[in-house]
Design an enzyme around this catalytic site. Structure first.
Site, mmCIF file in Angstrom:
data_model
loop_
_atom_site.group_PDB
_atom_site.id
_atom_site.type_symbol
_atom_site.label_atom_id
_atom_site.label_comp_id
_atom_site.label_asym_id
_atom_site.label_seq_id
_atom_site.Cartn_x
_atom_site.Cartn_y
_atom_site.Cartn_z
ATOM 1 N N GLU A 260 63.339 2.909 98.985
ATOM 2 C CA GLU A 260 63.318 2.886 100.453
ATOM 3 C C GLU A 260 64.107 1.698 101.016
ATOM 4 O OE1 GLU A 260 59.252 3.333 101.803
ATOM 5 O OE2 GLU A 260 59.356 5.490 101.503
ATOM 6 N N GLU B 249 58.904 11.516 97.374
ATOM 7 C CA GLU B 249 57.482 11.203 97.539
ATOM 8 C C GLU B 249 56.922 12.189 98.547
ATOM 9 O OE1 GLU B 249 56.791 7.106 98.587
ATOM 10 O OE2 GLU B 249 58.216 6.392 97.089
HETATM 11 C C1 GLA Z 1 56.558 4.506 100.443
HETATM 12 C C2 GLA Z 1 56.928 3.825 99.138
HETATM 13 C C3 GLA Z 1 55.899 3.965 98.077
HETATM 14 C C4 GLA Z 1 54.539 3.794 98.636
HETATM 15 C C5 GLA Z 1 54.316 4.783 99.749
HETATM 16 C C6 GLA Z 1 52.936 4.745 100.344
HETATM 17 O O1 GLA Z 1 56.965 5.774 100.582
HETATM 18 O O2 GLA Z 1 58.177 4.230 98.642
HETATM 19 O O3 GLA Z 1 56.157 3.028 97.076
HETATM 20 O O4 GLA Z 1 54.409 2.492 99.103
HETATM 21 O O5 GLA Z 1 55.221 4.482 100.768
HETATM 22 O O6 GLA Z 1 52.718 3.625 101.131
#
Ligand code: GLA
Length: 656
Positions: free
Chosen positions: A142, A300
């Site tokens: 991210e 995700e």
């Molecule tokens: C993001 C991050 C994950 C995790 C999720 C949930 O998407 O990439 O590592 O932290 O949020 O908080």
């Protein structure tokens, strides 16, 4: 459709690994993402690497027929590195190193950090280059376009500005630094926006450039890692996982050199009180697909109650976990990876729920996940299909950032305009792409460009050519306001689009939370809000007028008929080509009305009576065309489609 999970072997006792992998395989999981935060275990001390534990975990997954996406761990430099080289820690706007111990504690431009990042990424690539089960690489995690204020960044940014403007005089001119005696006499004087500043007081041209610089840093960092991986594994498949954060990267540049887009998809679990609210995640999915105009992955996916960054949210309602994953597929996500296999029992994210709860006893959500995996297997038959869209909504990163720097009126939100336009067309059952304003407009029939605030002659010319070729264009208020330097254009709004729209704006009224009534020629009225452009037609047909305030009777919505301009076009019978200008932002009905007119103008087929919150998309290719219907509500929905009665349970998604 392929299903995976995010898994953190380093968080669990080894004895769980084999049990987890076995259950995954039995369930239908065929992919795990690993290691994106595990640097301290992969390189426990400077230049001492330990991949044995990861090998062991990977072997277990491989023996269960599960493939791997390997994350590069650069988001979390280990403590020994932070201690040895404190200069790798990003600097805040208060000139203090930013809090460590969370994550993301590294300056992307630090040469020292780059050398350590390069080494760990190269080692990983060398170690796993011949492993056929490692099917893709995720860069970092991210990546956000946050400004770092350290000297390495400051000097890089100054050099970049020099490259962009050539001379300090040119930069002064572009920024308008004469205002408030801000002129620079050398590039060395340029500093990033320090302090607890109120962004709106700072020079807008300078601020937009610093957002661009931060976004370029992210793209360049990602490209750098991709080139390291490719120098070892020339045909590696590489992505990074992105999302909608405050400091968004420039998605289009970020993924330009990567193989595919992957997105972290966390739709809301709270259904709106007002059924008119737009809460569907379809808009995000269509934006992600539109980045490369190709299918993408979810890296995700929502698995349960979200919490820890905020109080815990409602858990996924029955049907939601499965339905949201299938909705993503219906919008082009061929692979959906759930975050995460099991809810963490330790660490800051222990309340962000995975598929299995802390108890490690599979429960209701897991049973639904099992059903999802079955459905995914069945949907392997759709492999090779993709969405083709006649309608595109333009997304402008520059406009988005410029609006964030200078809010226009109370209640106005650029993303809401994108959503409203997207939803208006999607509600008629047509595929919609959300694409970069600089993308090829080639095959589209309708292009909507809501609030194209920062713009230039090139985009105006391309939209003009699109309309000349018979395309329908929809523009709205706050278009053509600024040039690329984020300075106002000295012409009647919508400036570079005035020819196209056949109208101009004589005055505007930022009404914020007030409302106005807008009446269409057919008698229909809609509520306008936030903004009213008072329009004068220069030949465009007036579709609607204001019926309140001092501009009652003045045009609010217009439609301009474009005549073919080129000789070649004039010789051929041309399809209708219209350019709509919507001068007021408004309620959903306003956009739906215009969308319907535009679809009719363009001769596109659509479904006029799809129940609200039932979504439909079409994937085609590989000799087939498949429709997907999704019920984005907590109630059963029944309706008829092409003579066929369809009933959908809450959040059910069906392939037809
Ligand atoms: C993001 C991050 C994950 C995790 C999720 C949930 O998407 O990439 O590592 O932290 O949020 O908080």
């Amino acid at each position: 459709m392929r299903i995976g999970v995010d898994y953190y072997p380093e968080h669990w006792d080894k004895e769980l690994w084999a049990k987890d992998a076995k259950l995954m395989a039995e369930t239908g999981v065929s992919l795990v993402r690993l290691a994106e935060f595990a640097w301290c275990r992969l390189e426990p001390s400077d230049n001492c690497f330990d991949f044995a534990w990861l090998d062991e975990a990977i072997d277990i997954f491989m023996s269960n027929g599960i493939d791997i996406v390997l994350g590069t761990p650069t988001n979390c430099p280990p403590r020994w590195l932070q201690e040895k080289h404190p200069e790798i820690i990003p600097m805040g706007s208060d000139s203090r190193p930013q809090a460590t111990g969370i994550r993301g504690h590294r300056c992307l431009n630090s040469p020292v950090f780059r050398s350590y990042a390069e080494r760990i990424v190269r080692k990983l690539a060398e170690h796993y280059k011949d492993n056929k089960s490692v099917i893709a690489w995720q860069i970092d995690n991210e990546l956000e376009a946050k400004l770092c204020f350290c000297e390495a960044c400051n000097s890089k940014h100054r050099d970049r500005l020099k490259e962009m403007y050539g001379t300090i005089e040119a930069l002064n001119e572009a920024y308008g630094t004469i205002v408030w005696s801000n002129e620079y006499s050398s590039f060395d004087q340029i500093k990033p926006p320090y302090g607890d500043y109120n962004k709106a007081w700072l020079n807008p041209a300078y601020m937009l450039d610093f957002r661009r610089l931060a976004a370029e840093d992210v793209t360049e960092f990602s490209d750098f890692q991709a080139s390291v991986i490719r120098s070892v594994i020339p045909n590696a498949t590489i992505t990074t996982n992105t999302w909608f954060c405050e400091d968004i990267p420039d998605f289009y540049k970020l993924f330009n050199k990567l193989d595919f887009v992957s997105y972290d998809n966390y739709p809301t679990t709270s259904l709106p009180q007002n059924p008119d609210d737009i809460y569907t995640h379809a808009v995000h999915l269509d934006l992600m697909r539109g980045i490369k105009q190709q299918n993408f992955w979810i890296m995700e996916q929502l698995s349960g109650s979200m919490g820890c960054w905020m109080p815990m949210q409602k858990t996924t309602r029955p049907g939601m976990l499965k339905g949201y994953a299938l909705q993503a597929f219906a919008h082009g996500a061929d692979t959906v990876i759930h975050f995460r296999w099991r809810t963490a029992t330790k660490g800051a994210e222990m309340h962000w729920h995975g598929l299995i709860d802390h108890s490690n006893v599979p429960g209701r959500r897991f049973i639904e996940f099992v059903e999802l995996c079955k459905k995914a297997k069945e949907w392997e038959k759709y492999a090779g299909t993709e969405l083709r869209s006649d309608v595109a909504v333009l997304y402008s990163i520059d406009s988005r950032n410029a609006f964030a720097l200078q809010p226009q009126t109370d209640g106005f939100d650029y993303m809401e305009q994108i959503k409203l336009m997207h939803q208006a067309f999607a509600g008629y059952g047509v595929n919609v792409d959300i694409i970069d304003e600089h993308a090829d407009f080639g095959s589209y029939k309708i292009i909507c460009a809501p609030a194209l605030y920062v713009t230039d002659d090139d985009t105006a010319k391309r939209l003009h050519e699109f309309a000349d070729r018979g395309g329908t264009v929809i523009l709205t208020a706050r278009s053509g306001v600024k040039d690329r330097n984020n300075n106002c254009i000295m012409a009647h709004l919508p400036t570079v689009y005035a020819d196209l729209t056949g109208c101009h704006v004589t005055e505007y009224d930022p009404i914020g939370y007030d409302t106005v009534e807008v009446r269409f020629e057919d008698g229909d009225t809609v509520t306008g809000k936030q903004w009213c452009d008072i329009i004068e037609s220069d030949g465009a047909e007036v579709l609607a007028r204001y019926v309140s305030d001092f501009y009652s009777g003045m045009p609010a919505v217009t439609r301009n008929r474009i005549k073919p301009v080129s000789v070649e076009a004039a010789e051929k019978p041309q399809p209708s080509s219209y350019v709509y200008y919507i001068g007021a932002f408004g309620e959903r009905k306003l956009y739906e009305k215009i969308a319907r007119m535009a679809l009719e103008d363009s001769g596109l087929s659509f479904i006029p009576d799809l129940p609200r919150s039932v979504e439909i998309t079409t994937r085609s290719g590989n000799g087939m065309t498949a429709h997907f219907v999704f019920n984005n509500t907590g109630e059963e929905k029944s309706f008829t489609l092409s003579g066929q009665k369809i009933t959908l349970a809450p959040f059910e998604c069906k392939g037809l």
